[in-house]
Design an enzyme around this catalytic site. Structure first.
Site, PDB file in Angstrom:
ATOM      1  N   LYS A  48       3.953 -14.766   4.259  1.00 41.33           N
ATOM      2  CA  LYS A  48       3.943 -15.738   3.165  1.00 41.33           C
ATOM      3  C   LYS A  48       5.376 -15.909   2.695  1.00 41.33           C
ATOM      4  CE  LYS A  48       1.678 -18.516   0.420  1.00 41.33           C
ATOM      5  NZ  LYS A  48       1.204 -19.816   0.947  1.00 41.33           N
TER       6      LYS A  48
ATOM      7  N   TYR B 138       0.802  -1.217   0.000  1.00 42.90           N
ATOM      8  CA  TYR B 138       0.000   0.000   0.000  1.00 42.90           C
ATOM      9  C   TYR B 138       0.841   1.277   0.000  1.00 42.90           C
ATOM     10  CZ  TYR B 138      -3.780  -3.207   1.372  1.00 42.90           C
ATOM     11  OH  TYR B 138      -4.680  -4.234   1.433  1.00 42.90           O
TER      12      TYR B 138
ATOM     13  N   ASP C  98      -4.670  -6.301   6.652  1.00 42.55           N
ATOM     14  CA  ASP C  98      -5.939  -5.727   6.198  1.00 42.55           C
ATOM     15  C   ASP C  98      -6.990  -6.824   6.043  1.00 42.55           C
ATOM     16  OD1 ASP C  98      -7.876  -4.073   5.164  1.00 42.55           O
ATOM     17  OD2 ASP C  98      -6.793  -3.583   3.326  1.00 42.55           O
TER      18      ASP C  98
ATOM     19  N   ASP D  10     -10.363  -7.810   8.811  1.00 44.84           N
ATOM     20  CA  ASP D  10     -11.769  -7.833   8.416  1.00 44.84           C
ATOM     21  C   ASP D  10     -12.403  -9.194   8.697  1.00 44.84           C
ATOM     22  OD1 ASP D  10     -11.838  -5.224   7.692  1.00 44.84           O
ATOM     23  OD2 ASP D  10     -11.984  -5.543   5.543  1.00 44.84           O
TER      24      ASP D  10
END
Length: 350
Positions: free
Chosen positions: A187, A140, A244, A248
């Site tokens: 990851k 981001y 992120d 959620d």
């Protein structure tokens, strides 16, 4: 509220924003007012999509300075379907995150009532976890570009940025708030170079905290484990994009976005930007049915960070009581509108 000469007040800048933002922010401010904490509210209600459409400016330098010199900020939500693209929302929210170096995205998730959980196994419903997401690097950060745009040979690239400075401070913050355990999610089996940095610093940090249980999961496995049994987690730390997504998911496991809160924090200065997670919800804006709990709990998180721990606990207890009594909006199983739902919470404070 004007300052008296010589009086030192805690100044909170407030950006109600767009959509349901002003509606739920109003209920949060009314709740803070009921607590009588002596806060000085600096309202920036002109920072919204309407102003952006008129002037082309999302957040002026003067507005930014008012935020920067305050003690904390409460944000409703930003975004409007009338505005094409993402520049407006990025120029408000991401400018504040990056220019104030709010490198911690702090997302607590706690289930208030069993009926809100989507999990069938009642022994797995006691969700009480915090997702700590790195907030200023990763995918981001805006690094990348486009070649041969709008041709059959178009090529795009978004670069994931990881620095030792950024990784080390977010991992250290996660350990600083943990009660029993920290799980690092990455990851690194596929994302080689950034993964090596996260793994190396993770091992170093874990070695400095022998009293805490530590674990590591790849992000795909972490998603499965969260759905299987979210109660096993205390603190999860991850990069910007993984954090992120995971936050959620955890919000839904804890009852949905209507009660979800977030804080964007500079762990060094203590400054924070607090906001509900639900967004502007333009489809219900102005209808008086938006759930104010996320905004009210974000305000509780804000005052807790400022040292008003008892007042924050009282707000959470009142929210818990209102949910149990179904004195809430329809998304949580009640029949109240935004204003009445906020009043039900304030009634529990009296």
């Amino acid at each position: 509220m004007p300052r008296e000469r010589g009086e030192i007040l805690t100044t909170i800048t407030v950006i109600p924003g767009d959509g349901i933002g002003p509606e739920v922010t109003d209920q949060a401010l009314r709740t803070l007012d009921a607590l009588d904490l002596g806060l000085d509210i600096d309202m920036l209600d002109h920072v919204n999509a309407g102003t952006y459409l008129e002037t082309g400016e999302a957040l002026t330098d003067a507005d930014f300075e008012r935020v920067r010199t305050s003690d904390s900020t409460l944000l409703g939500a930003v975004g409007d379907p009338r505005v094409a693209g993402t520049d407006y929302a990025r120029d408000v929210l991401l400018r504040l995150r990056f220019d104030l170096d709010l490198y911690v995205n702090y997302r607590p998730a706690k289930l208030f009532h069993d009926r809100l959980s989507p999990l069938r196994d009642e022994t797995r419903r006691a969700v009480d976890c915090v997702i700590v997401r790195e907030n200023t690097e990763g995918l981001y950060a805006g690094m990348g570009g486009v070649l041969r745009k709008q041709t059959p040979f178009e090529m795009t690239m978004d670069a994931e940025i990881n620095t030792h400075h950024g990784v080390s401070r977010i991992v250290d913050f996660a350990f600083s708030i943990a009660r029993r355990s920290v799980c690092m999610v990455d990851k690194s089996n596929a994302v080689k170079f950034g993964g090596q940095l996260w793994q190396r610093y993770w091992r170093e940090a874990a070695g400095r905290h022998p009293r805490l249980e530590t674990s590591h999961l790849y992000v795909d496995a972490a998603v499965m484990k969260l759905v299987e049994d979210p109660t096993r987690f205390d603190v999860i730390v991850a990069n910007n994009s993984y954090g992120d997504i995971l936050s959620d998911l955890m919000a839904e496991l804890a009852g949905g976005l209507g009660t979800a809160t977030s804080a964007n924090i500079n762990g060094d200065t203590g400054f924070g930007l607090f906001e509900p997670v639900h967004g502007t919800a333009p489809d219900i804006a102005g209808k008086g049915i938006a759930n104010p709990i996320g905004a009210i709990l974000s305000a509780a998180l804000l005052i807790e960070r400022l040292g008003h721990t008892a007042a924050a606990a009282a707000v959470r207890e009142s929210v818990n009581s209102a949910i149990a009594q179904r004195r809430v909006t329809p998304d949580l199983g009640g029949e109240l509108g935004t204003v009445d739902a906020g009043e039900a919470i304030r009634a529990g404070l009296r």
